[in-house]
Design an enzyme around this catalytic site. Structure first.
Site, PDB file in Angstrom:
ATOM      1  N   ASN A  69       0.791  -1.240   0.000  1.00  0.00           N
ATOM      2  CA  ASN A  69       0.000   0.000   0.000  1.00  0.00           C
ATOM      3  C   ASN A  69       0.824   1.292   0.000  1.00  0.00           C
ATOM      4  O   ASN A  69       0.278   2.351  -0.293  1.00  0.00           O
ATOM      5  CB  ASN A  69      -1.015  -0.011   1.147  1.00  0.00           C
ATOM      6  CG  ASN A  69      -0.372   0.109   2.499  1.00  0.00           C
ATOM      7  OD1 ASN A  69       0.727  -0.405   2.711  1.00  0.00           O
ATOM      8  ND2 ASN A  69      -1.027   0.774   3.425  1.00  0.00           N
ATOM      9  N   GLU A  74       9.687   2.991  13.407  1.00  0.00           N
ATOM     10  CA  GLU A  74      10.370   3.324  12.147  1.00  0.00           C
ATOM     11  C   GLU A  74      10.456   4.835  12.034  1.00  0.00           C
ATOM     12  O   GLU A  74       9.799   5.578  12.764  1.00  0.00           O
ATOM     13  CB  GLU A  74       9.588   2.769  10.962  1.00  0.00           C
ATOM     14  CG  GLU A  74       9.587   1.264  10.956  1.00  0.00           C
ATOM     15  CD  GLU A  74       9.452   0.673   9.580  1.00  0.00           C
ATOM     16  OE1 GLU A  74       8.408   0.875   8.953  1.00  0.00           O
ATOM     17  OE2 GLU A  74      10.400  -0.004   9.131  1.00  0.00           O
ATOM     18  N   CYS A  91      -2.484   2.111   6.529  1.00  0.00           N
ATOM     19  CA  CYS A  91      -2.492   1.452   7.842  1.00  0.00           C
ATOM     20  C   CYS A  91      -3.085   2.395   8.883  1.00  0.00           C
ATOM     21  O   CYS A  91      -3.591   1.953   9.908  1.00  0.00           O
ATOM     22  CB  CYS A  91      -1.088   1.022   8.228  1.00  0.00           C
ATOM     23  SG  CYS A  91       0.096   2.354   8.147  1.00  0.00           S
ATOM     24  N   GLU A  97       5.779  -3.912  11.998  1.00  0.00           N
ATOM     25  CA  GLU A  97       4.873  -2.754  11.871  1.00  0.00           C
ATOM     26  C   GLU A  97       3.593  -3.283  11.246  1.00  0.00           C
ATOM     27  O   GLU A  97       3.546  -3.552  10.045  1.00  0.00           O
ATOM     28  CB  GLU A  97       5.494  -1.690  10.951  1.00  0.00           C
ATOM     29  CG  GLU A  97       6.750  -1.055  11.476  1.00  0.00           C
ATOM     30  CD  GLU A  97       6.504  -0.191  12.694  1.00  0.00           C
ATOM     31  OE1 GLU A  97       5.357   0.235  12.923  1.00  0.00           O
ATOM     32  OE2 GLU A  97       7.467   0.028  13.457  1.00  0.00           O
TER      33      GLU A  97
HETATM   34  P1  NAD Z   1       0.345  -8.794   4.034  1.00  0.00           P
HETATM   35  O1  NAD Z   1       0.555  -9.139   5.454  1.00  0.00           O
HETATM   36  O2  NAD Z   1      -0.637  -9.608   3.253  1.00  0.00           O
HETATM   37  O3  NAD Z   1       1.724  -8.902   3.210  1.00  0.00           O
HETATM   38  C1  NAD Z   1       2.863  -8.165   3.585  1.00  0.00           C
HETATM   39  C2  NAD Z   1       4.107  -8.821   3.022  1.00  0.00           C
HETATM   40  O4  NAD Z   1       4.323 -10.080   3.670  1.00  0.00           O
HETATM   41  C3  NAD Z   1       4.035  -9.142   1.526  1.00  0.00           C
HETATM   42  O5  NAD Z   1       5.277  -8.851   0.935  1.00  0.00           O
HETATM   43  C4  NAD Z   1       3.787 -10.652   1.519  1.00  0.00           C
HETATM   44  O6  NAD Z   1       4.195 -11.307   0.345  1.00  0.00           O
HETATM   45  C5  NAD Z   1       4.627 -11.077   2.701  1.00  0.00           C
HETATM   46  N1  NAD Z   1       4.306 -12.398   3.279  1.00  0.00           N
HETATM   47  C6  NAD Z   1       3.132 -13.060   3.250  1.00  0.00           C
HETATM   48  N2  NAD Z   1       3.243 -14.225   3.958  1.00  0.00           N
HETATM   49  C7  NAD Z   1       4.510 -14.276   4.435  1.00  0.00           C
HETATM   50  C8  NAD Z   1       5.240 -15.220   5.230  1.00  0.00           C
HETATM   51  N3  NAD Z   1       4.673 -16.338   5.687  1.00  0.00           N
HETATM   52  N4  NAD Z   1       6.530 -14.937   5.535  1.00  0.00           N
HETATM   53  C9  NAD Z   1       7.116 -13.798   5.099  1.00  0.00           C
HETATM   54  N5  NAD Z   1       6.474 -12.870   4.340  1.00  0.00           N
HETATM   55  C10 NAD Z   1       5.192 -13.107   4.013  1.00  0.00           C
HETATM   56  O7  NAD Z   1      -0.046  -7.241   3.973  1.00  0.00           O
HETATM   57  P2  NAD Z   1      -0.540  -6.363   2.742  1.00  0.00           P
HETATM   58  O8  NAD Z   1      -1.925  -6.762   2.353  1.00  0.00           O
HETATM   59  O9  NAD Z   1       0.504  -6.297   1.683  1.00  0.00           O
HETATM   60  O10 NAD Z   1      -0.585  -4.910   3.431  1.00  0.00           O
HETATM   61  C11 NAD Z   1      -1.659  -4.450   4.181  1.00  0.00           C
HETATM   62  C12 NAD Z   1      -1.402  -4.613   5.674  1.00  0.00           C
HETATM   63  O11 NAD Z   1      -0.194  -3.940   6.037  1.00  0.00           O
HETATM   64  C13 NAD Z   1      -2.489  -3.958   6.508  1.00  0.00           C
HETATM   65  O12 NAD Z   1      -2.753  -4.775   7.620  1.00  0.00           O
HETATM   66  C14 NAD Z   1      -1.860  -2.643   6.955  1.00  0.00           C
HETATM   67  O13 NAD Z   1      -2.410  -2.095   8.126  1.00  0.00           O
HETATM   68  C15 NAD Z   1      -0.437  -3.070   7.151  1.00  0.00           C
HETATM   69  N6  NAD Z   1       0.473  -1.922   7.094  1.00  0.00           N
HETATM   70  C16 NAD Z   1       1.074  -1.521   8.258  1.00  0.00           C
HETATM   71  C17 NAD Z   1       1.907  -0.408   8.256  1.00  0.00           C
HETATM   72  C18 NAD Z   1       2.599   0.060   9.516  1.00  0.00           C
HETATM   73  O14 NAD Z   1       3.588   0.783   9.399  1.00  0.00           O
HETATM   74  N7  NAD Z   1       2.135  -0.296  10.697  1.00  0.00           N
HETATM   75  C19 NAD Z   1       2.132   0.286   7.060  1.00  0.00           C
HETATM   76  C20 NAD Z   1       1.498  -0.157   5.895  1.00  0.00           C
HETATM   77  C21 NAD Z   1       0.675  -1.267   5.927  1.00  0.00           C
END
Ligand code: NAD
Length: 475
Positions: free
Chosen positions: A132, A444, A264, A230
């Site tokens: 995102n 971060e 997020c 995060e």
């Molecule tokens: P996601 O958890 O589906 O994926 C994030 C990353 O993890 C991707 O690169 C994915 O391929 C990887 N991944 C998936 N399974 C894995 C595993 N078993 N081991 C290692 N890596 C793995 O998240 P998304 O849909 O891409 O993003 C949205 C989420 O991210 C929302 O929950 C949002 O709130 C959160 N987010 C948090 C922040 C923050 O700074 N707190 C910032 C942006 C987004």
């Protein structure tokens, strides 16, 4: 093979990428490890110069990068430009830190003795990022990790591989040794292979709570590592009875429907004093219904698509669950079609009235343009509702009363609190992160952004020429 598509027109392919298998991860880690041995010997001010040059390259390529953000993840123009600008700002900030202090000097309890701390690179770090903020979030991790002297393997989201490649191309154009920053593409399997690699000494993960838990477990089971998480939020905006409702209106619309609710820090819960709820909901519905949903490449569009069909289905499911639990759809509540965007995954900005804090829609992250209005009686109940979820990223309070504002700052259990401003809008030189299941204590950005990518070394220098015993001599 990963196929990246434009969420506004999924038949339009942005790029195809080979999935990095176990062997490809092995090669990427080995390359990063070998380049890191040289990079660690480059003095931090010289590393910082490279990071500064990357910022200049990104500034030159800003329009091109922003367009890629729009076509790969569906952000409207100004938001895509903001995503890239965040990375440019981060480059400037981290470059400046290259000449800042990396440690402290301490007085010692014995004569002719000096104590100080310094920061050491950890070695090879794995950076796993969500879709995102496909340019900004990689920059939040890559720049501090570079400044700390590490080799890097970045595993971007499978939904935004083109943006990650373009970001890394800018890093190389800025002068980063090509082998030092490696990219592996893929889904969870690739991420998991990276997190469990024996040479990887730190994992920095941003994504959902569920994936973050798996990452933490994998990393812990396979070796001692720094792991920073995060994760998701369920961000609330509190509106007290004395708030400036015009200000609330602008903030709630931007917080809830900006980036189609897929930040997020997006505002997901509007916790409103009952005395002003009806007026506020009426005004919000009028404005939300007038937002232009459409092709994010079009300048008049306010709300672009959600990322894919799975997201659309998930959002629809939450609205249905809310209605079945007794909430009412005040506006939106459905997927929409847009002329010229065949198959585009658009969801109307949605306001749910009559939501209770116990409803599923008020407890779980939706990650879409849905705002749940929860009515409360006064300050204490508002704070109780804000804190009733198990994540704690961002919150906002709107009030004209300074005492209520500062009491809320004390009582709200989130990593970020805004007063009279929406839940989104973080600046890169302040710490960013959350409490409870949103994180694990790291932050971060800001001055402390380097901590997750470095180890503190404590150094004692005894120049007395004799054995001196701490806690024993001179007592
Ligand atoms: P996601 O958890 O589906 O994926 C994030 C990353 O993890 C991707 O690169 C994915 O391929 C990887 N991944 C998936 N399974 C894995 C595993 N078993 N081991 C290692 N890596 C793995 O998240 P998304 O849909 O891409 O993003 C949205 C989420 O991210 C929302 O929950 C949002 O709130 C959160 N987010 C948090 C922040 C923050 O700074 N707190 C910032 C942006 C987004």
């Amino acid at each position: 093979m990963i196929t990246s598509v434009n969420p506004a027109r999924p038949a339009e392919i942005v790029g195809r990428y080979d999935v990095s298998d176990f062997d490809a991860v092995e090669v990427a880690v080995a390359n990063a490890a070998s380049a890191q041995r040289h990079w660690a010997r480059v003095p931090p001010p010289a590393r910082a110069e490279v990071i500064g040059r990357i910022g200049e390259v990104m500034r030159e390529r800003k329009a091109e990068l922003a367009r890629l953000v729009t076509i790969e993840v569906g952000k409207i123009g100004v938001e895509a430009g903001g995503d890239v600008q965040e990375a440019i700002d981060m480059a400037g900030f981290v470059a400046g830190q290259g000449r800042a202090s990396f440690g402290d000097v301490h007085p010692c309890e014995l004569p002719d003795k000096l104590g100080f701390t310094t920061r050491q690179p950890v070695g090879v770090v794995a950076l796993i990022t969500p879709w995102n903020f496909p340019v900004a979030i990689p920059s939040w991790k890559v720049f501090p990790a570079l400044l700390a002297g590490n080799g890097i393997v970045l595993k971007p989201s499978e939904l935004a591989p083109a943006c990650a490649d373009a970001f890394v191309a800018a890093c190389r154009a800025g002068g980063v040794p090509p082998e030092l920053v490696q990219v592996v593409h893929g889904h969870g399997d690739t991420g998991s292979a990276l997190c469990s690699h024996p040479v990887v000494r730190a994992v920095s993960f941003t994504g959902s709570v569920a994936t973050g838990r798996r990452v933490a477990m994998t990393a812990a089971e396979t070796g001692p590592r720094l792991v920073s998480l995060e994760l998701g939020g369920k961000n609330a905006m509190v509106v007290l009875a004395d708030a400036d409702l015009d200000l609330v209106l602008e903030g709630a619309l931007f917080g809830a429907f900006g980036t189609a609710g897929q930040r997020c820090t997006s505002t997901s819960r509007l916790i409103v004093d009952r005395a002003v709820a009806e007026t506020l909901i009426g005004a919000l519905v009028d404005r939300a219904a007038a937002l232009a949903i459409g092709d994010p490449l079009d300048d008049i569009t306010d709300v672009g698509p959600v990322i894919d069909a799975r997201a659309l289905e998930r959002i629809e499911g939450y609205v249905e669950a809310a209605v079945s639990q007794g909430a009412a759809v005040a506006c939106g509540g459905r997927a929409v079609t847009v002329d010229g965007c065949d198959g585009g995954t658009f969801f109307a900005p949605t306001i749910l009235a009559g939501v209770r804090a116990s409803h599923r829609v008020a407890r779980e992250e939706i990650f879409g343009p849905v705002l749940s209005v929860i009515e409360v009686d006064g300050f204490d109940e508002a704070i109780e509702v804000v804190n009733s979820v198990d994540v704690g990223l961002s919150a906002a309070i709107y009030t004209r009363d300074v005492n209520s504002a500062l009491r809320a700052v004390d009582l709200i259990d989130t990593g970020i609190v805004y007063v009279n401003a929406p839940t989104i809008g973080a600046e890169i030189h302040l710490p960013f992160g959350g409490t409870k299941h949103t994180g694990n204590g790291f932050r971060e950005a800001g001055r402390r952004g380097i901590e997750q990518f470095s180890e503190i070394k404590t150094v004692y220098v005894d120049y007395s020429g004799r054995l001196q015993r701490a806690q024993i001599d001179n007592r």
